[in-house]
Scaffold this active site. Structure first.
Site, mmCIF file in Angstrom:
data_model
loop_
_atom_site.group_PDB
_atom_site.id
_atom_site.type_symbol
_atom_site.label_atom_id
_atom_site.label_comp_id
_atom_site.label_asym_id
_atom_site.label_seq_id
_atom_site.Cartn_x
_atom_site.Cartn_y
_atom_site.Cartn_z
ATOM 1 N N GLU A 174 0.851 -1.187 0.000
ATOM 2 C CA GLU A 174 0.000 0.000 0.000
ATOM 3 C C GLU A 174 0.892 1.245 0.000
ATOM 4 O O GLU A 174 1.975 1.248 0.572
ATOM 5 C CB GLU A 174 -0.882 -0.016 1.240
ATOM 6 C CG GLU A 174 -1.876 1.135 1.328
ATOM 7 C CD GLU A 174 -2.725 1.087 2.591
ATOM 8 O OE1 GLU A 174 -3.824 1.658 2.563
ATOM 9 O OE2 GLU A 174 -2.294 0.471 3.601
ATOM 10 N N LYS A 221 -9.797 0.692 -2.411
ATOM 11 C CA LYS A 221 -9.953 0.233 -1.028
ATOM 12 C C LYS A 221 -11.358 0.538 -0.513
ATOM 13 O O LYS A 221 -11.807 1.679 -0.542
ATOM 14 C CB LYS A 221 -8.907 0.913 -0.153
ATOM 15 C CG LYS A 221 -8.848 0.444 1.283
ATOM 16 C CD LYS A 221 -7.713 1.179 2.008
ATOM 17 C CE LYS A 221 -7.550 0.704 3.434
ATOM 18 N NZ LYS A 221 -6.425 1.445 4.101
ATOM 19 N N CYS A 281 -5.014 -3.546 3.035
ATOM 20 C CA CYS A 281 -4.773 -3.193 4.434
ATOM 21 C C CYS A 281 -5.985 -3.412 5.351
ATOM 22 O O CYS A 281 -6.285 -4.544 5.707
ATOM 23 C CB CYS A 281 -4.263 -1.755 4.513
ATOM 24 S SG CYS A 281 -3.400 -1.376 6.071
#
Length: 286
Positions: free
Chosen positions: A58, A129, A170
């Site tokens: 990321e 995301k 994440c």
């Protein structure tokens, strides 16, 4: 005399061949070009060592503080130097590359977006995301990613030469229903490029990755940021590969660099046959 592999054997032969993967652990700074230069150097080294699938973490392009600095410095998608650069690199090296995430300027906010390139240099898939890191940790360590990032709303699977790869980023790791959906729709590998905080990483990083692998029967590939970044933020690192049974295949040392291993993708089917929980959903009321 030449001998040709019988056509009926080819799918088995392909499945039986191990997949060589390389996770690049980074300590991204504030300058996009410097970070991309370093990531490309590591990707080239990994390809020379035999890697067929190369992954970055990321925030590969940069980590900035405060949030306004990141918004100001993030390019729009059509202007982002990472995309033509890593597409060309994938084609040149003949490998698949996951650009874990880069910041895409949308005007008033950014997208935290992952890109997957096939060995022809084409974008096989991109993913925004979905779950944003809005948390208040002990010790007055507070984050509100939604102030800067526009969340995605679509789960994504990339079709690559070696199989289907589910894309996550994440904080997504804390939402198991996303991973279950990816596995039930054909993913045998799920990627988790991350920039975990030290506090949450120490407590949760390894067990979360293992849990998602066990629940899905997938390989989990998690390239990570590590060390101290602009503004004093510190990330946990410990890039990791977890097999479908939940075993940690390999884990990175506490420094930037390359983490390599080989995946036996036949193991996905074997584990799912042993524990077919992806087929055992039942309706219930609450």
């Amino acid at each position: 005399m030449t001998w040709t592999l019988p056509e009926s054997w080819i799918p088995y032969w392909k499945a039986a061949m191990p997949l060589d993967v390389a996770l690049i652990q980074m300590n991204s700074g504030p300058e996009i070009d410097a970070n991309l230069n370093w990531a490309e150097t590591q990707a080239r080294a990994a390809a020379r060592q035999g890697a067929q699938f190369i992954l970055t973490p990321e925030n590969t392009c940069h980590i900035r503080h405060p949030a306004a600095a990141k918004l100001q410095s993030a390019p729009a998608e059509e202007d982002h130097p990472a995309l033509p650069r890593f597409g060309a690199l994938a084609k040149e090296l003949g490998v698949s590359i996951l650009l874990g995430s880069i910041s895409i300027n949308l005007g008033d906010r950014i997208a935290n977006r992952s890109y997957c390139f096939d060995p022809e240099g084409r974008i096989a898939a991109s993913y925004d995301k979905i779950h944003l890191f809005d948390v208040a940790l002990p010790g007055n360590e507070n984050y509100k990613e939604s102030d800067l990032v526009k969340p995605g709303d679509k789960a994504v699977i990339a079709d690559l030469p070696f199989g289907k790869v589910g894309l996550t980023i994440c904080y997504d790791i804390r939402f198991p229903h996303l991973y279950r959906a990816l596995a039930q729709n054909g993913a045998s590998i799920i990627t988790v490029p991350a920039a975990f905080t030290v506090q949450t990483g120490q407590a949760h990083w390894k067990p979360l990755l293992q849990a998602r692998a066990i629940e899905t029967g997938c390989y989990i590939l998690a390239p990570a940021q590590m060390g101290e970044h602009e503004g004093g933020r510190r990330t946990w690192g410990h890039s990791m590969v977890v097999d479908p049974w939940g075993k940690v295949e390999t884990i990175a040392e506490d420094k930037p660099g390359i983490l390599r291993t080989q995946l036996d993708l036949d193991r996905v089917a074997q584990v799912r046959m042993n524990v077919p929980s992806l087929q055992h959903d039942r309706a219930f009321t609450l």
